[in-house]
Design a protein around this motif. Sequence first.
Motif, PDB file in Angstrom:
ATOM      1  N   HIS A  87      -5.280 -22.437  12.711  1.00  0.00           N
ATOM      2  CA  HIS A  87      -6.094 -23.442  12.018  1.00  0.00           C
ATOM      3  C   HIS A  87      -7.371 -22.799  11.511  1.00  0.00           C
ATOM      4  N   PHE A  88      -7.852 -23.278  10.362  1.00  0.00           N
ATOM      5  CA  PHE A  88      -9.120 -22.790   9.832  1.00  0.00           C
ATOM      6  C   PHE A  88     -10.113 -23.949   9.768  1.00  0.00           C
ATOM      7  N   PRO A  89     -11.356 -23.685  10.173  1.00  0.00           N
ATOM      8  CA  PRO A  89     -12.373 -24.709   9.934  1.00  0.00           C
ATOM      9  C   PRO A  89     -12.794 -24.650   8.469  1.00  0.00           C
ATOM     10  N   VAL A  90     -12.842 -25.778   7.795  1.00  0.00           N
ATOM     11  CA  VAL A  90     -13.311 -25.773   6.402  1.00  0.00           C
ATOM     12  C   VAL A  90     -14.436 -26.791   6.251  1.00  0.00           C
ATOM     13  N   LYS A  91     -15.424 -26.412   5.437  1.00  0.00           N
ATOM     14  CA  LYS A  91     -16.560 -27.317   5.208  1.00  0.00           C
ATOM     15  C   LYS A  91     -16.224 -28.236   4.044  1.00  0.00           C
ATOM     16  N   LYS A  95      -4.793 -27.012   8.855  1.00  0.00           N
ATOM     17  CA  LYS A  95      -3.716 -26.496   9.700  1.00  0.00           C
ATOM     18  C   LYS A  95      -2.748 -25.668   8.858  1.00  0.00           C
ATOM     19  N   ALA A  96      -3.111 -24.396   8.656  1.00  0.00           N
ATOM     20  CA  ALA A  96      -2.304 -23.538   7.781  1.00  0.00           C
ATOM     21  C   ALA A  96      -0.948 -23.239   8.412  1.00  0.00           C
ATOM     22  N   VAL A  97      -0.945 -22.969   9.701  1.00  0.00           N
ATOM     23  CA  VAL A  97       0.301 -22.798  10.449  1.00  0.00           C
ATOM     24  C   VAL A  97       0.187 -23.716  11.652  1.00  0.00           C
ATOM     25  N   GLY A 143       9.018 -20.750   1.129  1.00  0.00           N
ATOM     26  CA  GLY A 143       8.230 -21.968   1.117  1.00  0.00           C
ATOM     27  C   GLY A 143       7.369 -21.938  -0.122  1.00  0.00           C
ATOM     28  N   GLU A 144       6.913 -23.118  -0.549  1.00  0.00           N
ATOM     29  CA  GLU A 144       6.116 -23.172  -1.755  1.00  0.00           C
ATOM     30  C   GLU A 144       4.686 -22.748  -1.459  1.00  0.00           C
ATOM     31  N   SER A 145       3.916 -22.607  -2.519  1.00  0.00           N
ATOM     32  CA  SER A 145       2.540 -22.168  -2.396  1.00  0.00           C
ATOM     33  C   SER A 145       1.776 -23.038  -1.398  1.00  0.00           C
ATOM     34  N   GLY A 146       1.037 -22.402  -0.516  1.00  0.00           N
ATOM     35  CA  GLY A 146       0.222 -23.143   0.436  1.00  0.00           C
ATOM     36  C   GLY A 146       0.962 -23.594   1.679  1.00  0.00           C
ATOM     37  N   SER A 147       2.238 -23.226   1.819  1.00  0.00           N
ATOM     38  CA  SER A 147       2.986 -23.685   2.981  1.00  0.00           C
ATOM     39  C   SER A 147       2.636 -22.890   4.237  1.00  0.00           C
ATOM     40  N   GLY A 148       1.881 -21.805   4.081  1.00  0.00           N
ATOM     41  CA  GLY A 148       1.398 -21.083   5.261  1.00  0.00           C
ATOM     42  C   GLY A 148       2.092 -19.759   5.527  1.00  0.00           C
ATOM     43  N   LYS A 149       2.865 -19.262   4.559  1.00  0.00           N
ATOM     44  CA  LYS A 149       3.627 -18.028   4.764  1.00  0.00           C
ATOM     45  C   LYS A 149       2.716 -16.834   5.040  1.00  0.00           C
ATOM     46  N   SER A 150       1.709 -16.638   4.177  1.00  0.00           N
ATOM     47  CA  SER A 150       0.835 -15.474   4.347  1.00  0.00           C
ATOM     48  C   SER A 150       0.015 -15.593   5.624  1.00  0.00           C
ATOM     49  N   THR A 151      -0.432 -16.796   5.935  1.00  0.00           N
ATOM     50  CA  THR A 151      -1.194 -16.988   7.170  1.00  0.00           C
ATOM     51  C   THR A 151      -0.321 -16.650   8.375  1.00  0.00           C
ATOM     52  N   LEU A 152       0.933 -17.075   8.324  1.00  0.00           N
ATOM     53  CA  LEU A 152       1.845 -16.755   9.418  1.00  0.00           C
ATOM     54  C   LEU A 152       2.022 -15.238   9.531  1.00  0.00           C
ATOM     55  N   ASP A 211       5.050  -9.291   2.307  1.00  0.00           N
ATOM     56  CA  ASP A 211       4.587 -10.586   1.806  1.00  0.00           C
ATOM     57  C   ASP A 211       4.689 -10.609   0.284  1.00  0.00           C
ATOM     58  N   GLU A 212       5.679 -11.282  -0.239  1.00  0.00           N
ATOM     59  CA  GLU A 212       5.920 -11.375  -1.682  1.00  0.00           C
ATOM     60  C   GLU A 212       5.903  -9.999  -2.343  1.00  0.00           C
ATOM     61  N   PRO A 213       6.705  -9.049  -1.859  1.00  0.00           N
ATOM     62  CA  PRO A 213       6.599  -7.685  -2.392  1.00  0.00           C
ATOM     63  C   PRO A 213       7.062  -7.566  -3.841  1.00  0.00           C
ATOM     64  N   SER A 220      -2.181 -32.191   1.316  1.00  0.00           N
ATOM     65  CA  SER A 220      -3.158 -31.229   1.812  1.00  0.00           C
ATOM     66  C   SER A 220      -2.909 -30.902   3.283  1.00  0.00           C
ATOM     67  N   PRO A 221      -3.041 -29.626   3.638  1.00  0.00           N
ATOM     68  CA  PRO A 221      -2.890 -29.265   5.056  1.00  0.00           C
ATOM     69  C   PRO A 221      -4.114 -29.667   5.870  1.00  0.00           C
ATOM     70  N   ILE A 222      -5.107 -30.281   5.232  1.00  0.00           N
ATOM     71  CA  ILE A 222      -6.276 -30.723   5.997  1.00  0.00           C
ATOM     72  C   ILE A 222      -5.956 -32.026   6.723  1.00  0.00           C
TER      73      ILE A 222
HETATM   74  N1  LIG Z   1      -8.920 -17.731   5.514  1.00  0.00           N
HETATM   75  C1  LIG Z   1      -8.652 -19.010   5.207  1.00  0.00           C
HETATM   76  N2  LIG Z   1      -9.578 -19.986   5.353  1.00  0.00           N
HETATM   77  C2  LIG Z   1      -9.309 -21.266   5.058  1.00  0.00           C
HETATM   78  N3  LIG Z   1      -8.119 -21.696   4.582  1.00  0.00           N
HETATM   79  C3  LIG Z   1      -7.149 -20.786   4.395  1.00  0.00           C
HETATM   80  C4  LIG Z   1      -7.357 -19.403   4.696  1.00  0.00           C
HETATM   81  N4  LIG Z   1      -6.219 -18.723   4.390  1.00  0.00           N
HETATM   82  C5  LIG Z   1      -5.343 -19.649   3.935  1.00  0.00           C
HETATM   83  N5  LIG Z   1      -5.898 -20.884   3.937  1.00  0.00           N
HETATM   84  C6  LIG Z   1      -5.227 -22.138   3.549  1.00  0.00           C
HETATM   85  O1  LIG Z   1      -4.085 -22.245   4.354  1.00  0.00           O
HETATM   86  C7  LIG Z   1      -2.991 -22.792   3.638  1.00  0.00           C
HETATM   87  C8  LIG Z   1      -1.809 -21.826   3.693  1.00  0.00           C
HETATM   88  O2  LIG Z   1      -2.156 -20.684   2.934  1.00  0.00           O
HETATM   89  P1  LIG Z   1      -1.213 -19.397   2.824  1.00  0.00           P
HETATM   90  O3  LIG Z   1      -1.922 -18.397   1.992  1.00  0.00           O
HETATM   91  O4  LIG Z   1      -0.785 -18.994   4.176  1.00  0.00           O
HETATM   92  O5  LIG Z   1       0.027 -20.002   2.039  1.00  0.00           O
HETATM   93  P2  LIG Z   1       1.258 -19.245   1.382  1.00  0.00           P
HETATM   94  O6  LIG Z   1       2.477 -19.964   1.845  1.00  0.00           O
HETATM   95  O7  LIG Z   1       1.169 -17.787   1.633  1.00  0.00           O
HETATM   96  O8  LIG Z   1       1.048 -19.583  -0.159  1.00  0.00           O
HETATM   97  P3  LIG Z   1       1.296 -18.673  -1.461  1.00  0.00           P
HETATM   98  O9  LIG Z   1       2.764 -18.818  -1.775  1.00  0.00           O
HETATM   99  O10 LIG Z   1       0.435 -19.347  -2.487  1.00  0.00           O
HETATM  100  O11 LIG Z   1       0.884 -17.273  -1.140  1.00  0.00           O
HETATM  101  C9  LIG Z   1      -3.501 -23.036   2.235  1.00  0.00           C
HETATM  102  O12 LIG Z   1      -3.849 -24.385   2.126  1.00  0.00           O
HETATM  103  C10 LIG Z   1      -4.705 -22.143   2.138  1.00  0.00           C
HETATM  104  O13 LIG Z   1      -5.642 -22.683   1.237  1.00  0.00           O
END
Ligand SMILES: Nc1ncnc2c1ncn2[C@@H]1O[C@H](COP(=O)(O)OP(=O)(O)OP(=O)(O)O)[C@@H](O)[C@H]1O
Lengths: 344, 333
Positions: B15-19, B32-34, B51-60, B179-181, B278-280
């Motif tokens: 999870h990330f804190p966001v202002k 809640k990114a993941v 997963g589509e953009s923003g689904s949390g793949k890169s964060t995972l 990650d998306e190579p 929104s994942p918020i």
């Molecule tokens: N460092 C961070 N601080 C705050 N929010 C973040 C951070 N990194 C990612 N997020 C948010 O977490 C969610 C998941 O992001 P992530 O980059 O993991 O998605 P993704 O599946 O890799 O998307 P994409 O296909 O666009 O790369 C998004 O809503 C993103 O805005």
Amino acid sequence: MLSTPISTASEPLLDVRGLKTWIPTRRGEVRAVDGIDLRVHAGEVIGLVGESGCGKTLAAYSVLGLLPPPARVIAGEIRFRGDDLCRRSAEERRRLRGSAMAMIFQEPLSALNPVFPIGSQVGDILRRHSTLSARQVKVRVLELLDHVGIASPGHVARAYPFQLSGGMRQRVLIAMAISCSPQLLIADEPTTALDATVQAQILDLLQRLVEQAGIAMILISHDLAVVAEMCRRVYVMYAGRIVEHSEVAAVFARPRHPYTSALLRCMPALKQDDSPLETIEGVVPALTEPEPGCRFRPRCRYAVTLCSDQDPAATELGGGRLAACHRATELGLPGTPTAVGADA
Amino acid sequence: MTPRPLLAVERVATHFPVKRGGWLRRRVETLKAVDGVSFAILPGETFGIVGESGSGKSTLARTILRVYRPTAGRIRFDGLDITELDETALGPVRRNMQMVFQDTKSSLNPRLRVEQILDEPLVTHGLPRGRRRVVELLEMVGLGDSHVERYPHQLSGGQRQRIGIARVLALNPRLIVADEPVSALDVSIQAQILNLLKSLQSRLGLTIVLIAHDIGVVGYFCQRVAVMYLGRMVEAGPGRHVTRSPSHPYTQALISAIPKAEPGVRRSRILLTGEIPSPINPPTGCPFHTRCPVKLGAICERERPPRYRTVDGGWAACHALNDRPVVAEAQEE
Ligand SMILES: Nc1ncnc2c1ncn2[C@@H]1O[C@H](COP(=O)(O)OP(=O)(O)OP(=O)(O)O)[C@@H](O)[C@H]1O
Ligand SMILES: Nc1ncnc2c1ncn2[C@@H]1O[C@H](COP(=O)(O)OP(=O)(O)OP(=O)(O)O)[C@@H](O)[C@H]1O
Ligand code: SF4
Ligand SMILES: [Mg+2]
Ligand SMILES: [Mg+2]
């Protein structure tokens, strides 16, 4: 459904011949568009595909008269409703844009002005190209936004571009493009930046709109699958040239240019087994000083001596099919395993 | 007995804190990114995450590699719990798990020549160096010694991605997270890179996690595939099964959305309304219920669906599958 011949008797809406759009640079002229022919009939949806940098966007800008200097048309004709646009003044072409022809740009965010609300930007086009009163413009803006599937038009009209998602912005751009009922719409990679589920929504919307209003559309894409779904005919571009033209089904079943064949067979989505993907070794050539011969030759597995000596002209292969390859009639190139019912 | 997983991820959340809000009513919310993800990968496996953009793949991905420390859950690499390890303790682990990035422009230092780029990780990890090793690495990724002297900007996108892969191979890692190579590359070049990764995988016995938004790429490349939506996994199973006959309504919609390249065939698509929430403030219950075409009713809005069995060790988390055996209860952290 696809069996009617390609050549339509009536005069094309858009008829591009021998178009060359070059860009002078310190390293010489970039021959971005280097002699292309392209025809679109009224109400028809055609595809223009090719890899990044092959000249798709600049070809579109040439047609619309939107070339960013120093890029300029150095040869060819662009006939629209029979009239050569290259002979028209900048003012006349500006009037044509937005009324008779419109474009959906590749980068949705940069195509919108960040400091004005959506409603005023859509309204601007209407004010410029129609005689509607201020009140009528407002009503029409909401109608248009509703028409492109925006759920709360009043809310979106007051919003700024950054407040909208990518899919919503694309809907707004589509609303702007169709606002003055154009006869020709050029959609430049309209869904490339979008997620798959949103891409499906936007493609559906485009298809519905052009069908309903009888708008002709050039759909630019690097994705052959998108083109297969939307278009009847396709032009395949490589390094500034059209290398193949045909009905989509025929191209998929029996491509006539080695580049098209390779392009079809390197798509993982079409793969039925685990065997390695077909690749196209090497890279797209620089467009400054093309070597003599066929531009695809350095990457072509079917190249013969003739290919390095002579630039292949587009050869008519019957039924409106064209391929710019010395060996087009002799090679039996493989297409996609899934394409069915197509007859070359 | 099944072999020990190389990577085991249990109920991981990041999870990330966001202002949010203006300067008067500023508040901190949780993104809640993941949000409670579990899976395990066996040595030598190729595991895909779509997963589509923003689904949390890169964060995972970053959480697995401990770039981020998870908010909850456990991560085990080859049996070792790395969830709480500090940087010093992570050192030797890091060498064995490496990442390949999408953006080769910013992930390769523009001021270094290829030789220096490949030398850098060898120095950092105190491994045998030298021109021969560099050329050997270049050959592994299909490049020659003519590339040794070049700077990144003198290479094409595909060549830069090969360098990115060579740099990772320099360390002989056991796990590669890509990650998306290929998503920034042209289709023709994508195929070259995918073939390269696949041949390296079988030759070197690598374990690969491939992240992509293109289900075609993942379905072709991976033995097992997991689908993410709003920070959670909604379905997983054999690659072919998930991409050809999906069980979860979201996976079904995702796959039906992809143009199938069959000219003249007008398919009936499952058109989803709206976009990812929104994942918020993610939806309660099933994360997909706000867009789901087969939503059952209150249960989907209130209860997280458990994982129901599909085929060959696969599962899907959807209440509509409740006639099947449960593999795991819903994961609330
Ligand atoms: N460092 C961070 N601080 C705050 N929010 C973040 C951070 N990194 C990612 N997020 C948010 O977490 C969610 C998941 O992001 P992530 O980059 O993991 O998605 P993704 O599946 O890799 O998307 P994409 O296909 O666009 O790369 C998004 O809503 C993103 O805005
Ligand atoms: N101002 C410029 N100066 C030099 N070269 C340019 C300029 N603008 C475009 N080009 C070159 O012209 C060629 C055609 O560009 P164009 O944008 O039409 O390609 P495209 O097919 O639309 O590619 P993409 O799929 O990436 O959008 C490219 O090789 C590009 O590098
Ligand atoms: S749990 Fe309910 S809302 Fe979620 S996918 Fe299944 S049917 Fe749809
Ligand atoms: Mg372009
Ligand atoms: Mg990502």
